[in-house]
Design a protein around this motif. Sequence first.
Motif, PDB file in Angstrom:
ATOM      1  N   VAL A 220       0.838  -1.202   0.000  1.00 44.37           N
ATOM      2  CA  VAL A 220       0.000   0.000   0.000  1.00 44.37           C
ATOM      3  C   VAL A 220       0.872   1.249   0.000  1.00 44.37           C
ATOM      4  N   PHE A 221       1.843   1.282   0.913  1.00 43.47           N
ATOM      5  CA  PHE A 221       2.693   2.472   1.026  1.00 43.47           C
ATOM      6  C   PHE A 221       3.494   2.710  -0.244  1.00 43.47           C
ATOM      7  N   SER A 222       4.045   1.638  -0.820  1.00 44.82           N
ATOM      8  CA  SER A 222       4.881   1.855  -2.000  1.00 44.82           C
ATOM      9  C   SER A 222       4.026   2.330  -3.171  1.00 44.82           C
ATOM     10  N   PHE A 237      -1.583   7.593   5.045  1.00 43.70           N
ATOM     11  CA  PHE A 237      -0.800   7.416   6.268  1.00 43.70           C
ATOM     12  C   PHE A 237      -1.670   7.514   7.516  1.00 43.70           C
ATOM     13  N   SER A 238      -2.640   8.425   7.492  1.00 46.74           N
ATOM     14  CA  SER A 238      -3.461   8.570   8.706  1.00 46.74           C
ATOM     15  C   SER A 238      -4.389   7.367   8.865  1.00 46.74           C
ATOM     16  N   ARG A 291     -13.183   7.129  10.531  1.00 48.43           N
ATOM     17  CA  ARG A 291     -12.519   7.940   9.517  1.00 48.43           C
ATOM     18  C   ARG A 291     -13.149   7.727   8.143  1.00 48.43           C
ATOM     19  N   ASN A 292     -14.169   6.908   8.134  1.00 47.17           N
ATOM     20  CA  ASN A 292     -14.679   6.460   6.865  1.00 47.17           C
ATOM     21  C   ASN A 292     -16.021   7.131   6.554  1.00 47.17           C
ATOM     22  N   ARG A 293     -16.048   7.900   5.474  1.00 45.72           N
ATOM     23  CA  ARG A 293     -17.226   8.695   5.151  1.00 45.72           C
ATOM     24  C   ARG A 293     -18.437   7.817   4.843  1.00 45.72           C
TER      25      ARG A 293
END
Length: 312
Positions: A220-222, A237-238, A291-293
């Motif tokens: 995911v990060f890469s 990142f959050s 955090r999920n709309r």
Amino acid sequence: MNEENQSSVLEFILLGVTGQKKQENFFFILFLFIYPITVTGNLLIILAIHADSRLHNPMYFFLANLSFVDIFFSSVSIPKMLINHLLGSKTISFEGCLTQMYFMISLGNTDSYILAAMAYDRAVAISRPLHYVTIISPRSCVLLVVGSWVVANANALPHTLLTARLSFCGNNKVANFYCDITPLLKLSCSDIHFNVKMMYLGVGVFSVPLLCIIISYIHVFSTVLRVPSTKGVLKAFSTCGSHLTVVSLYYGTVMGMYFRPLTSYSLKDAVITVMYMAVTPMLNPFIYSLRNRDMKAALYKLFSKKISSQPV
Ligand SMILES: *[C@@H]1O[C@H](CO)[C@@H](O)[C@H](O)[C@H]1NC(C)=O
């Protein structure tokens, strides 16, 4: 299991989280808050997901499954602790004790595998979006969920059977607020070498998903870093940061608890188990949905539907 192998102990005494009266009162109040929050929070997630057809996709099905497991996971130990405290009793029957241990291991493992399935799902969605529908098909979702339950129970059964075969002679004071495997093994007067080896193996099986989670997050990060958009990177990142916090708390405490010599275990370690028995199941719904709309919209819809369907 023959008669004389059967223990002379017919019931166990649960010493509690610390064994000190004042602190037990504190934990009683704490659990009295944590438990309803855990059950309601997780139940709302399941209801909201099933009520909103926009959330009928793998990511939310895994989340609903995680909530489902968390409700049962916290119900294995907390209600018994609350009732015992109210009744001023500390006992649990031999069978009750083994049942608690079985479900604690199997549900804890199911939790672990579903967390891995969730991380895998996100990794595929973000790093291979074009192949997502074929890789995470409805069939593979069901397979991952059913597989989690099967492997978890297969991991719990040997420990329970091996513990059931042990003899307990006299000392029946379990150094925790529920029947956990380590304090139980310490109580036995049989040879427990094989049990301990199996326990380490079990923690190994439990921890394999952690490896999958780490690999998924690296993907995911890469991927996110390859597409430089500050907003996207920050969001990733959050979001991943809060997931990783819960995941590391969960695996960190479990591994710290069981991957060590049995002799080093004492009652003061019971506080650590509160972390994964009570706190993570409570935090999961918040971490994965606040955090999920879409999730917030679904919850809102659930409530407004309930209110508008009420006769005024
Ligand atoms: C768990 O996942 C399966 C497969 O994706 C799904 O059909 C089922 O509804 C989920 N369970 C819950 C409680 O949502």
